[in-house]
Design a protein around this motif. Structure first.
Motif, PDB file in Angstrom:
ATOM      1  N   GLN A 199       0.844  -1.195   0.000  1.00 40.41           N
ATOM      2  CA  GLN A 199       0.000   0.000   0.000  1.00 40.41           C
ATOM      3  C   GLN A 199       0.881   1.247   0.000  1.00 40.41           C
ATOM      4  O   GLN A 199       1.829   1.348   0.771  1.00 40.41           O
ATOM      5  CB  GLN A 199      -0.884  -0.015   1.247  1.00 40.41           C
ATOM      6  CG  GLN A 199      -2.068   0.919   1.181  1.00 40.41           C
ATOM      7  CD  GLN A 199      -3.216   0.345   0.375  1.00 40.41           C
ATOM      8  OE1 GLN A 199      -3.271  -0.836   0.101  1.00 40.41           O
ATOM      9  NE2 GLN A 199      -4.147   1.204  -0.009  1.00 40.41           N
ATOM     10  N   ALA A 200       0.581   2.207  -0.896  1.00 42.25           N
ATOM     11  CA  ALA A 200       1.558   3.286  -1.105  1.00 42.25           C
ATOM     12  C   ALA A 200       0.937   4.655  -1.311  1.00 42.25           C
ATOM     13  O   ALA A 200       1.476   5.482  -2.048  1.00 42.25           O
ATOM     14  CB  ALA A 200       2.451   2.930  -2.298  1.00 42.25           C
ATOM     15  N   GLN A 201      -0.205   4.949  -0.643  1.00 37.84           N
ATOM     16  CA  GLN A 201      -0.719   6.326  -0.730  1.00 37.84           C
ATOM     17  C   GLN A 201       0.319   7.313  -0.239  1.00 37.84           C
ATOM     18  O   GLN A 201       0.473   8.404  -0.784  1.00 37.84           O
ATOM     19  CB  GLN A 201      -1.983   6.493   0.133  1.00 37.84           C
ATOM     20  CG  GLN A 201      -3.179   5.707  -0.315  1.00 37.84           C
ATOM     21  CD  GLN A 201      -3.354   4.475   0.536  1.00 37.84           C
ATOM     22  OE1 GLN A 201      -2.405   3.729   0.741  1.00 37.84           O
ATOM     23  NE2 GLN A 201      -4.551   4.244   1.020  1.00 37.84           N
ATOM     24  N   ASP A 202       1.019   6.939   0.819  1.00 37.48           N
ATOM     25  CA  ASP A 202       2.074   7.755   1.406  1.00 37.48           C
ATOM     26  C   ASP A 202       3.401   7.077   1.076  1.00 37.48           C
ATOM     27  O   ASP A 202       3.626   5.921   1.438  1.00 37.48           O
ATOM     28  CB  ASP A 202       1.861   7.856   2.915  1.00 37.48           C
ATOM     29  CG  ASP A 202       2.923   8.684   3.613  1.00 37.48           C
ATOM     30  OD1 ASP A 202       4.088   8.235   3.647  1.00 37.48           O
ATOM     31  OD2 ASP A 202       2.598   9.758   4.135  1.00 37.48           O
ATOM     32  N   ALA A 203       4.286   7.805   0.403  1.00 37.84           N
ATOM     33  CA  ALA A 203       5.531   7.192  -0.069  1.00 37.84           C
ATOM     34  C   ALA A 203       6.401   6.710   1.084  1.00 37.84           C
ATOM     35  O   ALA A 203       6.998   5.626   1.016  1.00 37.84           O
ATOM     36  CB  ALA A 203       6.302   8.184  -0.934  1.00 37.84           C
ATOM     37  N   THR A 204       6.483   7.501   2.157  1.00 36.70           N
ATOM     38  CA  THR A 204       7.292   7.087   3.307  1.00 36.70           C
ATOM     39  C   THR A 204       6.682   5.872   3.988  1.00 36.70           C
ATOM     40  O   THR A 204       7.403   4.946   4.396  1.00 36.70           O
ATOM     41  CB  THR A 204       7.449   8.240   4.312  1.00 36.70           C
ATOM     42  OG1 THR A 204       8.088   9.343   3.673  1.00 36.70           O
ATOM     43  CG2 THR A 204       8.276   7.812   5.510  1.00 36.70           C
ATOM     44  N   ALA A 205       5.362   5.849   4.112  1.00 38.12           N
ATOM     45  CA  ALA A 205       4.693   4.689   4.698  1.00 38.12           C
ATOM     46  C   ALA A 205       4.951   3.443   3.862  1.00 38.12           C
ATOM     47  O   ALA A 205       5.139   2.346   4.400  1.00 38.12           O
ATOM     48  CB  ALA A 205       3.200   4.957   4.835  1.00 38.12           C
TER      49      ALA A 205
END
Length: 332
Positions: free
Chosen positions: A11-17
């Motif tokens: 899951q990659a909505q947030d690149a850092t997450a």
């Protein structure tokens, strides 16, 4: 990258997450190694896939997954296109403009593409630019490319990931393969879990399960499903708790139709507070026991435990906190 190949989609909505989601599933993975996989090896790619949300997947799976999923995502978005005044003709002109801009000047940031879209009369401060950029991704024109000064950019998919010819899987074969990949990462699970994760209709999930069953790929595990031969590989209990710090929006929290297996019902509101947020969690032996946040500059981690934590788990949390801080520390 081996981790992404094993779990298939992060899951990659947030690149850092997303980077943290890769870290927690491997060992001694650095942020620089992930950036190398994205930008130099180009072995992984970030784009809109399952449920029309951003995921990081193996690059050689990008095209067949997009071909399988994008028609339904585009159809489901048609009403939103109309609400924004983005008719078929305008979307086609935007696709053409984006293709030309990236071919001549790419990689380009979202702001740079938005500026070019204003020449079509698109207001720069609304949601229309995002939906047009996403449309270009769903039609196979672009994907996420390298970071520039910490900001993501877009590139032409065919330039960034040169085509190797025909799709690896097509039609029902692609559907069955997607279900197999899901079970590889998420089993034991149900076909309803697969439908929720993929965003595909339950009838499609049933068809995928039937194909996998007929080919002997899956087996029943109580009311759940496993890949054949994997039951004996299920982890045994250990005296040392398995403590991990999952990022926001992690696969483990949203890869299933229900939440009971990952978060105690009493504490679900602390993980899902509303507004589409899914907080970072600490899990011990597969069950969420806390949420966590990053301090200023990512130099510290604050853990908010649901209940008092035993010393052995506290030790595991301290080790994970140190690992996450080290992972997020800027390289010099």
């Amino acid at each position: 990258m081996t981790v992404v190949r094993r779990v298939f989609a992060i899951q990659a909505q947030d690149a850092t997450a997303a980077d943290l989601g890769i870290r927690v599933r491997g060992r001694d993975i650095t942020a620089q190694a992930i950036r190398t996989a994205y930008e130099k090896e180009r072995s992984i790619v970030r784009n809109w896939y399952m449920r029309g949300t951003l995921h990081t997947i193996p690059s050689d799976d990008a095209r067949w997954v997009l071909q399988l999923l994008s028609p339904r995502i585009l159809a489901a978005t048609s009403r939103r296109y109309q609400q924004l005044g983005l008719g078929d003709d305008l979307r086609q002109r935007a696709d053409h403009l984006i293709r030309r801009a990236l071919a001549a000047h790419g990689p380009l940031t979202r702001a740079e593409l938005t500026e070019r879209l204003t020449t079509l009369g698109i207001p720069p401060d609304g949601q229309a630019p995002f939906y047009l950029i996403r449309h270009a991704a769903l039609t196979g024109i672009l994907c996420h490319g390298p970071q520039r000064a910490g900001e993501g950019t877009y590139v032409l998919l065919d330039d960034w990931l040169p085509s190797t010819g025909r799709f690896r899987w097509e039609g029902d074969d692609a559907l069955a393969e997607l279900a197999r990949r899901y079970l590889t990462a998420h089993a034991p699970a149900t076909l309803e879990d697969f439908a929720a994760w993929s965003g595909l209709p339950i009838t499609w999930a049933r068809r995928a399960w039937k194909m996998l069953a007929e080919s002997g790929v899956i087996t029943e595990y109580g009311a759940l499903t496993m890949l054949a031969g994997r039951v004996k590989e299920l982890p045994r209990s250990s005296d040392t708790p398995d403590v991990r710090m999952l990022p926001a929006y992690d696969n483990y929290l949203i890869g299933y139709r229900t939440r009971e297996a990952s978060v105690p019902a009493l504490h679900q509101a602390r993980v899902w507070p509303g507004g589409g947020l899914i907080r970072p969690t600490v899990i011990a032996d597969g069950l969420a026991i806390a949420t966590w946040t990053r301090g200023p500059g990512s130099r510290s981690i604050q853990v908010d435990a649901f209940e008092p934590v035993p010393p052995q788990i506290e030790q595991g949390i301290d080790m994970e906190k140190e690992a996450v801080v080290g992972f997020l520390r800027p390289t010099t």
